[in-house]
Motif scaffolding. Sequence first.
Motif, PDB file in Angstrom:
ATOM      1  N   UNK A 280       0.811  -1.228   0.000  1.00 38.05           N
ATOM      2  CA  UNK A 280       0.000   0.000   0.000  1.00 38.05           C
ATOM      3  C   UNK A 280       0.841   1.274   0.000  1.00 38.05           C
ATOM      4  N   UNK A 281       1.969   1.272   0.722  1.00 40.75           N
ATOM      5  CA  UNK A 281       2.637   2.547   0.997  1.00 40.75           C
ATOM      6  C   UNK A 281       3.977   2.747   0.294  1.00 40.75           C
ATOM      7  N   UNK A 282       4.396   1.790  -0.529  1.00 36.24           N
ATOM      8  CA  UNK A 282       5.626   1.984  -1.297  1.00 36.24           C
ATOM      9  C   UNK A 282       5.492   3.276  -2.107  1.00 36.24           C
ATOM     10  N   UNK A 283       6.574   4.040  -2.207  1.00 34.85           N
ATOM     11  CA  UNK A 283       6.551   5.322  -2.941  1.00 34.85           C
ATOM     12  C   UNK A 283       5.510   6.282  -2.352  1.00 34.85           C
ATOM     13  N   UNK A 284       5.302   6.148  -1.046  1.00 35.15           N
ATOM     14  CA  UNK A 284       4.332   6.972  -0.336  1.00 35.15           C
ATOM     15  C   UNK A 284       2.930   6.839  -0.929  1.00 35.15           C
ATOM     16  N   UNK A 285       2.622   5.618  -1.374  1.00 33.82           N
ATOM     17  CA  UNK A 285       1.292   5.316  -1.932  1.00 33.82           C
ATOM     18  C   UNK A 285       1.016   6.089  -3.222  1.00 33.82           C
ATOM     19  N   UNK A 286       2.033   6.737  -3.737  1.00 35.94           N
ATOM     20  CA  UNK A 286       1.883   7.434  -5.022  1.00 35.94           C
ATOM     21  C   UNK A 286       2.283   6.431  -6.104  1.00 35.94           C
ATOM     22  N   UNK A 287       1.483   5.424  -6.216  1.00 28.38           N
ATOM     23  CA  UNK A 287       1.834   4.249  -7.005  1.00 28.38           C
ATOM     24  C   UNK A 287       0.534   3.795  -7.655  1.00 28.38           C
ATOM     25  N   UNK A 288       0.556   3.731  -8.990  1.00 30.96           N
ATOM     26  CA  UNK A 288      -0.683   3.334  -9.668  1.00 30.96           C
ATOM     27  C   UNK A 288      -1.146   1.975  -9.166  1.00 30.96           C
ATOM     28  N   UNK A 289      -0.195   1.059  -8.949  1.00 28.25           N
ATOM     29  CA  UNK A 289      -0.557  -0.293  -8.514  1.00 28.25           C
ATOM     30  C   UNK A 289      -0.337  -0.498  -7.025  1.00 28.25           C
ATOM     31  N   UNK A 290      -0.596   0.525  -6.238  1.00 29.24           N
ATOM     32  CA  UNK A 290      -0.588   0.330  -4.776  1.00 29.24           C
ATOM     33  C   UNK A 290      -1.903  -0.320  -4.367  1.00 29.24           C
ATOM     34  N   UNK A 291      -1.853  -1.088  -3.284  1.00 29.34           N
ATOM     35  CA  UNK A 291      -3.104  -1.551  -2.678  1.00 29.34           C
ATOM     36  C   UNK A 291      -3.854  -0.328  -2.179  1.00 29.34           C
ATOM     37  N   UNK A 292      -5.076  -0.164  -2.649  1.00 27.45           N
ATOM     38  CA  UNK A 292      -5.850   1.019  -2.234  1.00 27.45           C
ATOM     39  C   UNK A 292      -7.105   0.635  -1.466  1.00 27.45           C
ATOM     40  N   UNK A 293      -7.415  -0.681  -1.463  1.00 29.38           N
ATOM     41  CA  UNK A 293      -8.522  -1.194  -0.632  1.00 29.38           C
ATOM     42  C   UNK A 293      -8.036  -2.525  -0.072  1.00 29.38           C
ATOM     43  N   UNK A 294      -7.988  -2.628   1.249  1.00 26.61           N
ATOM     44  CA  UNK A 294      -7.440  -3.841   1.872  1.00 26.61           C
ATOM     45  C   UNK A 294      -8.583  -4.639   2.508  1.00 26.61           C
ATOM     46  N   UNK A 295      -8.963  -5.740   1.844  1.00 25.35           N
ATOM     47  CA  UNK A 295     -10.060  -6.588   2.326  1.00 25.35           C
ATOM     48  C   UNK A 295      -9.458  -7.704   3.197  1.00 25.35           C
ATOM     49  N   UNK A 296      -9.766  -7.690   4.484  1.00 23.77           N
ATOM     50  CA  UNK A 296      -9.198  -8.678   5.412  1.00 23.77           C
ATOM     51  C   UNK A 296     -10.331  -9.575   5.928  1.00 23.77           C
ATOM     52  N   UNK A 297     -10.095 -10.888   5.902  1.00 26.36           N
ATOM     53  CA  UNK A 297     -11.136 -11.804   6.383  1.00 26.36           C
ATOM     54  C   UNK A 297     -11.444 -11.505   7.849  1.00 26.36           C
ATOM     55  N   UNK A 298     -12.717 -11.581   8.190  1.00 29.72           N
ATOM     56  CA  UNK A 298     -13.127 -11.163   9.548  1.00 29.72           C
ATOM     57  C   UNK A 298     -12.433 -11.958  10.666  1.00 29.72           C
ATOM     58  N   UNK A 299     -12.064 -13.221  10.361  1.00 27.46           N
ATOM     59  CA  UNK A 299     -11.414 -14.034  11.409  1.00 27.46           C
ATOM     60  C   UNK A 299     -10.052 -13.466  11.819  1.00 27.46           C
TER      61      UNK A 299
END
Length: 487
Positions: A280-299
Amino acid sequence: MNSVVSELSPGLLDSSYAMTINGKSAVSQLTLPVYNPAKREAFAEVPVATRAQLDEAISAGRAAFPAWSNSPVEVRQAAVTALADRLEERAEEFMALLTREQGKPRAGAEWEVGGSIHWLREIAKQRLPEEVIEDTKLRRVVTRYTPLGVVGAITPWNFPILLAIWKIAPALMAGNTIVVKPSPFTPLTTLRLGELAQGILPDGVLNVVSGDDDLGRWMTSHPGLDKISFTGSTETGRHVMRSAADNIKRITLELGGNDPAIVLPDVDPETVAPQLFWAAFQNNAQFCQATKRLFIHEDVYDSVRDALVAYARTVKVGDGAEEDTQIGPIQNLQQYEKVKEFFEDSRVQGHTFALGGQIDENASGWIVPVTLVDNPPESSKLVVEEPFGPILPLLKWKDEADVIARANDTIWGLGATVWSKDLEAAQRIGSQIEAGTVWINEVHQYSPDQAFGGHKQSGIGCENSLHGLMEYTNWQTITLNKVPNAV
Ligand code: NAD
């Protein structure tokens, strides 16, 4: 809308940067200041090309085209490789300049300049052989790839030199000539690259012009350019596409993204947290292919969130020129203001910040703290739009079909990641994501031989690999009747 043009040289700025037009350095009466984002201070100025200078660059490309396109591919390979060698000799200078103009820390600058050298060398080895469709006593049918002419390349400010090379190397290897326009926010490394190429490449083969967004508009509507290869926002991509229609220019569009990461319940939170963090935060998130939505399983949601927060606290944000900095500033004031709107919206909507949330406006640079937002509504600005800055929504999921549908519920389709020890499940999920690149248990792995591009409104066409090289060609089918007397 970058149209900050100043008329003068205050004498304090480094004005040694020149455009490269027809193999020679060129300056202009008008200049544009370039800022160090870690200090909010202008330190250099660059020429703003006039329309006449753009015409000159395109004419030079046109004049150089016949000899360059007809030269043996080995000659082009040698020239592009020589440019890589020259860049390698000057790598230190380029890395320091990249940190100064873009803000990225040393490790990021090494990755980008090292990557630029590697891409030049590897793309120089690529070939597009003729395809023989039929070859009998009577007929021979082949499809071959011919260059387009003069390519216009327009690049953004997040990876200024690497993304320019991603266009320059294949365009030249396919036999085209090129006119490159860097972002007005980060023109310096690209201008220096043009100067470096003088004497290595024949005059007119690689032209570099600088200016503001108007120069980009002049290029996309210019009848002398045969193709536009554009990397930037989806919004600008739409303008480029409309404008290119006038003379049916070929286009490659590498645009924005809103990449999902899907974390399955079997991950080890401590192990995956640093990987997710840098996704998500490589290059300070100024990255076209940064993770921008992080879906984490509820468990594992709470434990992954807590491990992410703990890891994030160890990461130093600051001036990229300082040795221990891992994340630099936001690159420019316009983007800083845009990122602030996401913070403000989350605050007004009452989102919970698992980390960060408060921007110190008095920081010496355009610094924004790494911010994790704890399970905001899916309709939030932060989830729907592309912040292109260090604020990330963490989202909960429980049902596989549902998370796939949510991951795909976006206008974009650039990249995605899936994280799990269950490789089968990860591949099953990954293959259902509508994106140009899906990484499983890794991220940001690129190669000159790996196709890179976007689905949906993330773009058209691709870069890298032979598919990317083909984008700089027309295909031509030649049929030969070997027994003309029989006609
Ligand atoms: P931007 O669209 O504002 O600018 C990109 C380039 O286009 C600049 O050189 C700019 O001067 C020029 N430009 C602006 N208006 C123009 C116009 N009307 N006609 C022609 N040229 C014009 O993008 P940016 O802010 O520099 O970059 C950030 C965006 O780029 C993000 O959305 C990011 O996701 C995207 N991006 C995509 C990729 C990719 O490969 N898909 C890579 C990096 C960045």
